[in-house]
Design an enzyme around this catalytic site. Structure first.
Site, PDB file in Angstrom:
ATOM      1  CB  ALA A 170     -19.550  27.782 -11.395  1.00  0.00           C
TER       2      ALA A 170
ATOM      3  CD  GLN B 125     -20.458  34.953  -8.913  1.00  0.00           C
ATOM      4  OE1 GLN B 125     -21.529  35.242  -8.382  1.00  0.00           O
ATOM      5  NE2 GLN B 125     -20.397  34.435 -10.132  1.00  0.00           N
TER       6      GLN B 125
ATOM      7  CB  THR C  33     -16.796  23.260 -15.786  1.00  0.00           C
ATOM      8  OG1 THR C  33     -16.436  24.059 -16.922  1.00  0.00           O
ATOM      9  CG2 THR C  33     -17.935  23.931 -15.034  1.00  0.00           C
TER      10      THR C  33
ATOM     11  NE  ARG D 108     -30.701  25.530 -13.572  1.00  0.00           N
ATOM     12  CZ  ARG D 108     -31.606  24.610 -13.324  1.00  0.00           C
ATOM     13  NH1 ARG D 108     -31.427  23.372 -13.776  1.00  0.00           N
ATOM     14  NH2 ARG D 108     -32.682  24.879 -12.611  1.00  0.00           N
TER      15      ARG D 108
ATOM     16  CG  HIS E  57     -18.980  33.185  -2.904  1.00  0.00           C
ATOM     17  ND1 HIS E  57     -19.673  32.543  -3.911  1.00  0.00           N
ATOM     18  CD2 HIS E  57     -19.616  34.360  -2.687  1.00  0.00           C
ATOM     19  CE1 HIS E  57     -20.678  33.316  -4.299  1.00  0.00           C
ATOM     20  NE2 HIS E  57     -20.661  34.416  -3.579  1.00  0.00           N
TER      21      HIS E  57
ATOM     22  CD1 TRP F 184     -29.290  24.003  -7.601  1.00  0.00           C
ATOM     23  CD2 TRP F 184     -28.953  25.790  -8.882  1.00  0.00           C
ATOM     24  NE1 TRP F 184     -28.882  25.023  -6.783  1.00  0.00           N
ATOM     25  CE2 TRP F 184     -28.677  26.132  -7.531  1.00  0.00           C
ATOM     26  CE3 TRP F 184     -28.800  26.759  -9.870  1.00  0.00           C
ATOM     27  CZ2 TRP F 184     -28.261  27.408  -7.169  1.00  0.00           C
ATOM     28  CZ3 TRP F 184     -28.390  28.023  -9.505  1.00  0.00           C
ATOM     29  CH2 TRP F 184     -28.126  28.352  -8.167  1.00  0.00           C
TER      30      TRP F 184
ATOM     31  CB  CYS G  73      -6.804  34.547  13.261  1.00  0.00           C
ATOM     32  SG  CYS G  73      -7.029  34.885  15.031  1.00  0.00           S
TER      33      CYS G  73
ATOM     34  CB  CYS H 264      -4.415  38.468  14.904  1.00  0.00           C
ATOM     35  SG  CYS H 264      -4.133  36.868  14.079  1.00  0.00           S
TER      36      CYS H 264
END
Length: 255
Positions: free
Chosen positions: A148, A220, A152, A160, A240, A166, A248, A251
């Site tokens: 991440a 990620q 930013t 964090r 991710h 969070w 699909c 296929c």
């Protein structure tokens, strides 16, 4: 990356909306930012070690604090000043403290420590850059793993950081504990995905892939910025997924 850009190694693929998130940061160090440790009174130069933090929203006129917090609970320090503040916030015996901090502000400082963003001086940054460059040159098979923090500056919130998901949850809980009676402002949602553009870091990694100095990127992130920077699918593993791609199930074709 900036060195590579100055030498003409990196071609900007799109300047529209680039680094939009940097414009949205409301309380970061500039050339003449004042250190928020009240007893310091010195300016924090952007070319020296500094720390940026954010704690719960406070009505700073009610209490006497050692830190000059903004209304949104943000502060910038010299690295040495922040280390001193944090050390004293964790001291239990007042006799061992060099700065007297009330119990309320100690809680605020400990909460701020979770969001601390450390910025190295230009000298230290250059030293680290040369060391990393040397490691990459000597590596037989270099793979980059990104998360991440790489996005930013494009305007995407992390978990964090000072405005992370969070962090915001913890900050609201702390504000409730302190019972300030002041409603906590919500952070801005940031830049819409369709307006996102690769950051300098994405561009630098794409250039290293092009130079065959980095063999593969594992990410990620699902923001698609590595692809937008020019990294091909065969050189990229998005753990991710990608918000701009659908596949699909029958296929396997990607849309």
């Amino acid at each position: 990356c900036e060195v590579m850009a100055e030498r003409g190694s990196i071609k900007k693929r799109s300047s529209s909306g680039s680094n939009e998130g940097q414009k949205k940061r409301k309380y970061e160090a500039t050339d003449t930012t004042k250190c928020c440790l009240i007893s310091c009174c010195g300016n924090v130069n952007e070319n020296e070690d500094r720390v940026e933090v954010k704690t719960c929203n406070m009505n700073t006129t009610k209490k006497k604090y050692v830190v000059s917090w903004s209304v949104r609970g943000e502060a910038v320090f010299h690295r040495i000043c922040w280390d001193n503040v944090l050390r004293n916030a964790r001291v239990r015996n007042p006799k061992n403290a060099t700065i007297l901090i009330n119990s309320e502000e100690k809680l605020m400082i400990k909460e701020a420590a979770k969001t601390a963003e450390y910025h190295d001086s230009e000298i230290k940054l250059n030293e680290s850059a040369f060391k990393i460059a040397s490691l990459i040159r000597k590596a037989n098979y270099c793979v980059a793993f990104t998360g991440a923090g790489i996005s930013t500056s494009a305007g995407i919130g992390d978990y964090r950081g000072k405005g992370g998901k969070w962090t915001e949850q913890d900050r609201q809980a702390t504000a409730s504990m302190l019972d300030t009676g002041q409603e906590v402002d919500e952070e801005e949602d940031g830049v819409p995905y369709e307006q996102l553009r690769p950051t300098y870091t994405h561009e630098a990694l794409a250039k290293l892939i092009e130079m065959d100095m980095v063999k593969h990127i594992i990410s990620q992130n699902g923001d698609g910025l590595h692809g937008l920077s020019g990294v091909s699918e065969v050189k990229l593993s998005e753990l991710h997924g990608n918000v701009f791609l659908e596949m699909c199930e029958k296929c396997g074709h990607k849309y």
